[in-house]
Design an enzyme around this catalytic site. Structure first.
Site, PDB file in Angstrom:
ATOM      1  N   ASP A   1     -14.014  -1.756  14.873  1.00 15.25           N
ATOM      2  CA  ASP A   1     -12.403  -1.722  14.861  1.00 15.25           C
ATOM      3  C   ASP A   1     -12.188  -2.995  15.591  1.00 15.25           C
ATOM      4  O   ASP A   1     -12.011  -3.138  16.939  1.00 15.25           O
ATOM      5  CB  ASP A   1     -11.906  -0.626  15.434  1.00 15.25           C
ATOM      6  CG  ASP A   1     -10.443  -0.697  15.308  1.00 15.25           C
ATOM      7  OD1 ASP A   1      -9.884  -1.802  14.543  1.00 15.25           O
ATOM      8  OD2 ASP A   1      -9.606   0.372  15.595  1.00 15.25           O
TER       9      ASP A   1
ATOM     10  N   TYR B   1      -8.817   3.335  20.722  1.00 11.53           N
ATOM     11  CA  TYR B   1      -7.553   3.708  19.796  1.00 11.53           C
ATOM     12  C   TYR B   1      -7.903   3.016  18.609  1.00 11.53           C
ATOM     13  O   TYR B   1      -8.107   1.928  18.524  1.00 11.53           O
ATOM     14  CB  TYR B   1      -6.279   3.077  20.295  1.00 11.53           C
ATOM     15  CG  TYR B   1      -5.048   3.588  19.493  1.00 11.53           C
ATOM     16  CD1 TYR B   1      -4.458   4.720  19.276  1.00 11.53           C
ATOM     17  CD2 TYR B   1      -4.461   2.253  18.976  1.00 11.53           C
ATOM     18  CE1 TYR B   1      -3.589   5.097  18.266  1.00 11.53           C
ATOM     19  CE2 TYR B   1      -3.279   2.635  18.029  1.00 11.53           C
ATOM     20  CZ  TYR B   1      -2.932   3.870  17.616  1.00 11.53           C
ATOM     21  OH  TYR B   1      -1.831   4.307  16.766  1.00 11.53           O
TER      22      TYR B   1
ATOM     23  N   LYS C   1      -3.283  -7.134  13.430  1.00 12.18           N
ATOM     24  CA  LYS C   1      -2.662  -7.675  14.373  1.00 12.18           C
ATOM     25  C   LYS C   1      -2.644  -9.422  13.917  1.00 12.18           C
ATOM     26  O   LYS C   1      -1.838  -9.920  13.235  1.00 12.18           O
ATOM     27  CB  LYS C   1      -3.289  -7.474  15.680  1.00 12.18           C
ATOM     28  CG  LYS C   1      -2.994  -6.025  16.116  1.00 12.18           C
ATOM     29  CD  LYS C   1      -3.061  -5.688  17.555  1.00 12.18           C
ATOM     30  CE  LYS C   1      -2.479  -4.365  17.650  1.00 12.18           C
ATOM     31  NZ  LYS C   1      -3.391  -3.154  17.622  1.00 12.18           N
TER      32      LYS C   1
HETATM   33  C1  LIG Z   1      -3.449  -1.839  16.893  1.00 17.09           C
HETATM   34  C2  LIG Z   1      -4.593  -1.211  16.710  1.00 17.09           C
HETATM   35  C3  LIG Z   1      -4.695  -0.332  15.533  1.00 17.09           C
HETATM   36  C4  LIG Z   1      -3.634   0.121  14.668  1.00 17.09           C
HETATM   37  O1  LIG Z   1      -3.183  -1.016  14.221  1.00 17.09           O
HETATM   38  P1  LIG Z   1      -1.447  -0.741  13.755  1.00 17.09           P
HETATM   39  O2  LIG Z   1      -1.315  -1.820  12.949  1.00 17.09           O
HETATM   40  O3  LIG Z   1      -0.780  -0.342  14.896  1.00 17.09           O
HETATM   41  O4  LIG Z   1      -1.586   0.380  12.921  1.00 17.09           O
HETATM   42  C5  LIG Z   1      -6.123   0.128  15.413  1.00 17.09           C
HETATM   43  N1  LIG Z   1      -7.068  -0.258  16.095  1.00 17.09           N
HETATM   44  C6  LIG Z   1      -6.982  -1.109  17.117  1.00 17.09           C
HETATM   45  C7  LIG Z   1      -8.221  -1.380  17.844  1.00 17.09           C
HETATM   46  C8  LIG Z   1      -5.771  -1.593  17.544  1.00 17.09           C
HETATM   47  O5  LIG Z   1      -5.670  -2.407  18.850  1.00 17.09           O
END
Ligand SMILES: *Cc1c(COP(=O)(O)O)cnc(C)c1O
Length: 427
Positions: A238, A143, A266
């Site tokens: 990511d 994701y 995060k």
């Molecule tokens: C949480 C997450 C996102 C999205 O971040 P948001 O702050 O919720 O938009 C993108 N990539 C990864 C790997 C994530 O865990």
């Protein structure tokens, strides 16, 4: 029924779609009533009934120092007193950028945004602008936020076009996204042999945390690096979830594999809305106002959010932070495994740094297909029994879990003891 959580949920559903501002919070996957949280401190959260839980979600990662850490809260309070937002540069943003560049050797320049989604969306646009190519490769089960070209699932064959995985995503966007199987390097090489000159980037969660926790097989990330270098594509790690979570330098520090661009979120916001993307200087210089790739944000680099982020990074710098965090997390998964084995429950668990996965399966899965064979019903029973006993795990069998430095050995042992009883009752 007088449960205040239920009363609030009923009320929420009248004015908020599904009663929540982010879908997983609605407990759809596990059933039952979401807990409305009133406050949190250290390793615990309290719901609207005043019931407390040892929290293994940690706001989906940011609460790595424990909830309401005094140093972070004080930094936020102080920043707020000087004004919430200016729409003009501040010195704290430079400190934050320098702090990120100093910690991640692959990041020579960085830009702050307000969410992980913005970070990945812009990293993709930047990779396309830099290479002049349109196609991207992502992996099933990873994701990367909810930008259109990332809400795509695999088509029917390896070289066919991706299909939208969400309503509202034009098929015309999805067809530029090639979706492959995580941990299958042969597929990646085959696709690049056929279409390498069309592919702008590979984007990957270098340790996947959005299909439970799945580690890369030895050689997988190294292989992605080689393929990208060979074909002139941009490798995007990511690390929105894994950055400053699995170790002080994210997965790139653990594996030694160097991406061209990294996305963060995060943990770097310490609980406030912060995201970031950064990497090679020659690529980052393609962003406006230096280059032609546009990106902007009214609240990007918000002084309050940056203050939380900087304070958080300071806490993470404390000697032994990651050793302690990893040891606590390891204690949890080893304890859970022992309890499940003793009760004869099919179960496995894995961890990296302060992140863990629990699987109702005999072995730790290595792909999205393997994750989907885990016993979801068993997980749901485990989840609800643990919740009842005061232990808050992610409300889905397909999410990773998080431990904070505020979880003491006693806290972990309390959770393991509760799980021991739950496993016995599941037999
Ligand atoms: C949480 C997450 C996102 C999205 O971040 P948001 O702050 O919720 O938009 C993108 N990539 C990864 C790997 C994530 O865990």
């Amino acid at each position: 029924m007088t449960d205040r959580n239920q009363t609030l949920f009923d009320r929420a559903c009248r004015s908020i779609p599904g009663g929540v501002n982010s879908p997983v919070r609605a407990f759809r996957s596990v059933g039952g009533t979401p807990r409305f949280i009133e406050r949190a401190q250290g390793p615990r959260v309290w719901d609207a009934e005043g019931k407390s839980y040892l929290d293994y979600v940690g706001s989906w990662g940011p609460a790595i120092a424990g909830h309401a850490h005094p140093v972070i809260v004080e930094a936020v309070r102080e920043a707020a007193l000087s004004g919430l937002s200016f729409g003009a540069p501040t010195e704290a943003e430079i400190e934050m950028a320098e702090a990120i560049c100093a910690r991640l050797p692959s990041v020579e320049m960085v830009r702050l945004v307000s969410s992980g989604t913005e970070a990945t969306m812009t990293a993709i646009r930047l990779a396309r602008g830099f290479t002049g190519r349109d196609a991207i490769v992502k992996f099933e089960g990873c994701y990367h936020g909810h930008a259109d070209s990332l809400l795509v699932k695999a088509g029917s064959g390896l070289l066919t076009l991706g299909n939208p995985s969400s309503g509202g995503v034009p098929a015309d966007f999805a067809r530029h996204t090639i979706v492959l199987d995580f941990n299958d390097l042969d597929q990646v090489e085959e696709v690049f042999r056929a279409r390498g000159d069309e592919i702008a980037a590979i984007i990957v969660e270098p340790v996947a945390g959005n299909m439970n926790l799945i580690k890369p097989r030895p050689g997988f990330l190294e292989g992605l690096r080689e393929v990208c270098t060979k074909y002139g594509a941009v490798l995007i790690f990511d690390e929105v979830m894994t950055g400053f979570r699995v170790g002080p330098q994210g997965v790139q520090g653990v594996t030694g594999v160097t991406p061209d661009l990294t996305t963060l979120g995060k943990v770097i916001g310490g609980g406030m809305p912060v995201g970031a993307f950064g990497g090679r200087r020659d690529i980052m210089e393609c962003i406006a106002p230096l280059g032609s790739v546009y990106q902007a944000g009214t609240l990007s680099g918000s002084p309050v959010a940056v203050a939380a982020g900087l304070a958080s990074l300071k806490v993470l710098d404390e000697p032994g932070f990651y050793d302690h965090l990893a040891a606590r997390t390891r204690r949890l998964v080893d304890g859970l495994q022992g309890a499940a084995d003793a009760a004869g429950v099919r179960f496995s668990a894995d961890a990296l740094g302060g992140m863990f996965g629990v699987y109702f399966a005999d072995t730790v899965p290595g792909s999205f297909a393997e994750v989907t064979t885990c016993d979801k019903e068993a997980f749901n029973r485990f989840f609800h029994a643990m919740l009842e006993a005061g232990h808050y795990f992610a409300p889905s069998a397909f999410e990773a879990g998080f431990v904070s430095i505020a979880h003491s050995e006693d806290d972990i042992d309390t959770t393991v003891a509760a799980a021991r009883e739950v496993f016995v009752s599941m037999d």
